[in-house]
Scaffold this motif. Structure first.
Motif, mmCIF file in Angstrom:
data_model
loop_
_atom_site.group_PDB
_atom_site.id
_atom_site.type_symbol
_atom_site.label_atom_id
_atom_site.label_comp_id
_atom_site.label_asym_id
_atom_site.label_seq_id
_atom_site.Cartn_x
_atom_site.Cartn_y
_atom_site.Cartn_z
ATOM 1 N N ASN A 1 -4.628 -1.756 -6.120
ATOM 2 C CA ASN A 1 -4.271 -0.630 -5.258
ATOM 3 C C ASN A 1 -4.657 0.690 -5.935
ATOM 4 O OD1 ASN A 1 -3.133 1.230 -3.555
ATOM 5 N ND2 ASN A 1 -1.043 0.421 -3.666
ATOM 6 N N GLY B 1 -3.710 3.757 -2.591
ATOM 7 C CA GLY B 1 -3.676 3.358 -1.186
ATOM 8 C C GLY B 1 -4.935 2.659 -0.688
ATOM 9 N N HIS B 2 -5.976 2.626 -1.531
ATOM 10 C CA HIS B 2 -7.205 1.898 -1.177
ATOM 11 C C HIS B 2 -7.116 0.517 -1.839
ATOM 12 C CE1 HIS B 2 -11.560 1.524 -0.255
ATOM 13 N NE2 HIS B 2 -11.572 0.794 -1.371
ATOM 14 N N LEU B 3 -7.113 -0.530 -1.014
ATOM 15 C CA LEU B 3 -6.888 -1.876 -1.554
ATOM 16 C C LEU B 3 -8.197 -2.644 -1.707
ATOM 17 C CD1 LEU B 3 -3.718 -3.015 0.473
ATOM 18 C CD2 LEU B 3 -3.821 -1.773 -1.696
ATOM 19 N N ARG C 1 0.844 -1.197 0.000
ATOM 20 C CA ARG C 1 0.000 0.000 0.000
ATOM 21 C C ARG C 1 0.888 1.260 0.000
ATOM 22 N NH1 ARG C 1 -5.145 0.166 2.679
ATOM 23 N NH2 ARG C 1 -4.567 -1.547 4.029
#
Ligand code: SKM
Length: 289
Positions: A91, A94-96, A52
């Protein structure tokens, strides 16, 4: 260059780098796909945090971490949630997001047989995540009335099914009964339209493989109406695929599932369609050399 990769344990054998790097070269996309071998489950949380933070664009996840990664993701697709297993992470800044492309990837090569499969029972051998992906694929895409799940260890299989919402479509059966000639078990195989090997049995170079353990079932039971699907892709012609061909059954090689899931992961990461025919040719060439 953006980074893609595979996380798993002892995964040097994987053909995913070959598949994805070939596809990226063919389409001139700025990605490189690499292997991240992770030695133990307690390293998964920091590995995901690192991916991330470093802006790794996407990941595949393979055995034994497909369920381990789930709590560390921000979002799950419905099919990943239904079997509690993720094989693809995207990704987005940063949002997985976690997906499972094994399910649709498994179903893809069965599509031409869809009309025949619908409403018929099928048999799946195995009690791991690959078996669960196959079961869910049958439920979503082919609505068979039931899946006979053939296992050696019914305690392990029951534990796996406990977390599966749609477990009512599964009938647990013992491989032992098949080998000892129990008529009920044999009839289940004979009635099944599709026979799936979701065990590693037949994989090249497996430890302790003996003459009698290279096949998950007595191949005398196979007939020309069967569709035999081996998830094992190395060797390309597994003992099961060879025996199925000899009995006149239709066969589907494990490379089709490998390519099917890869194509869907690739599209999630890049937004582009994988040039499947060319990638298949490169993969077959590699497996035969
Ligand atoms: O689900 C796939 C995974 O995406 C890649 C893989 C491999 O490279 O061997 C196998 C399957 O678990």
């Amino acid at each position: 260059e953006k980074i893609l990769g595979l996380i798993g344990r002892n995964i040097a054998y994987s053909r995913s780098p070959l598949i994805h790097n070939t596809a990226c070269d063919l389409l001139a996309l700025p990605y490189v796909y690499t292997i991240f071998n992770i030695a133990s489950a307690d390293l998964i949380e920091p590995a995901i945090a690192g991916a991330r933070a470093l802006g790794i664009a996407g990941l595949n996840v393979t055995t034994p971490y497909k369920t381990t990664v789930v709590p560390f993701l921000d979002e799950l697709s419905p099919e990943a949630a239904s079997i509690g297993a993720v094989n693809t992470i995207v990704n987005n800044n940063g949002h997985l997001a976690g997906y499972n492309t094994d399910i649709a990837g498994f179903a893809a090569p069965l599509r031409p047989y869809a009309q025949r499969i619908k409403g018929n029972p099928v048999s799946v051998f195995g009690n791991g995540g690959a078996a669960l992906a196959a079961i869910e694929a049958f439920r979503i895409f082919f609505h068979p009335c039931c899946v006979y799940l053939f296992v050696r260890d019914s305690a392990k299989a029951s534990a796996m099914l406990e977390n599966y919402v749609h477990r009512d479509i599964v009938t647990l059966c013992l491989i032992e009964e098949l080998f000892s000639g129990e008529s009920g078990a044999i009839a289940k195989i004979q009635r099944s339209l599709v026979i799936v090997n979701a065990t590693p049995i037949g994989t090249a170079g497996r430890q302790n493989e003996t003459e009698t353990s290279i096949l998950p079932l007595d191949t005398e039971l196979l007939h020309p109406d069967h569709i035999v699907y081996d998830m094992v892709y190395n060797p390309l012609f597994t003992p099961l695929i060879k025996a199925a061909k000899a009995s006149g059954a239709a066969t589907i090689s494990g490379i089709e599932m490998l390519l099917g899931q890869a194509a869907r992961s690739f599209e999630l990461w890049t937004g582009k369609e994988m040039p499947l025919e060319q990638v298949r040719a490169v993969l077959i060439n590699n497996l035969l050399s």
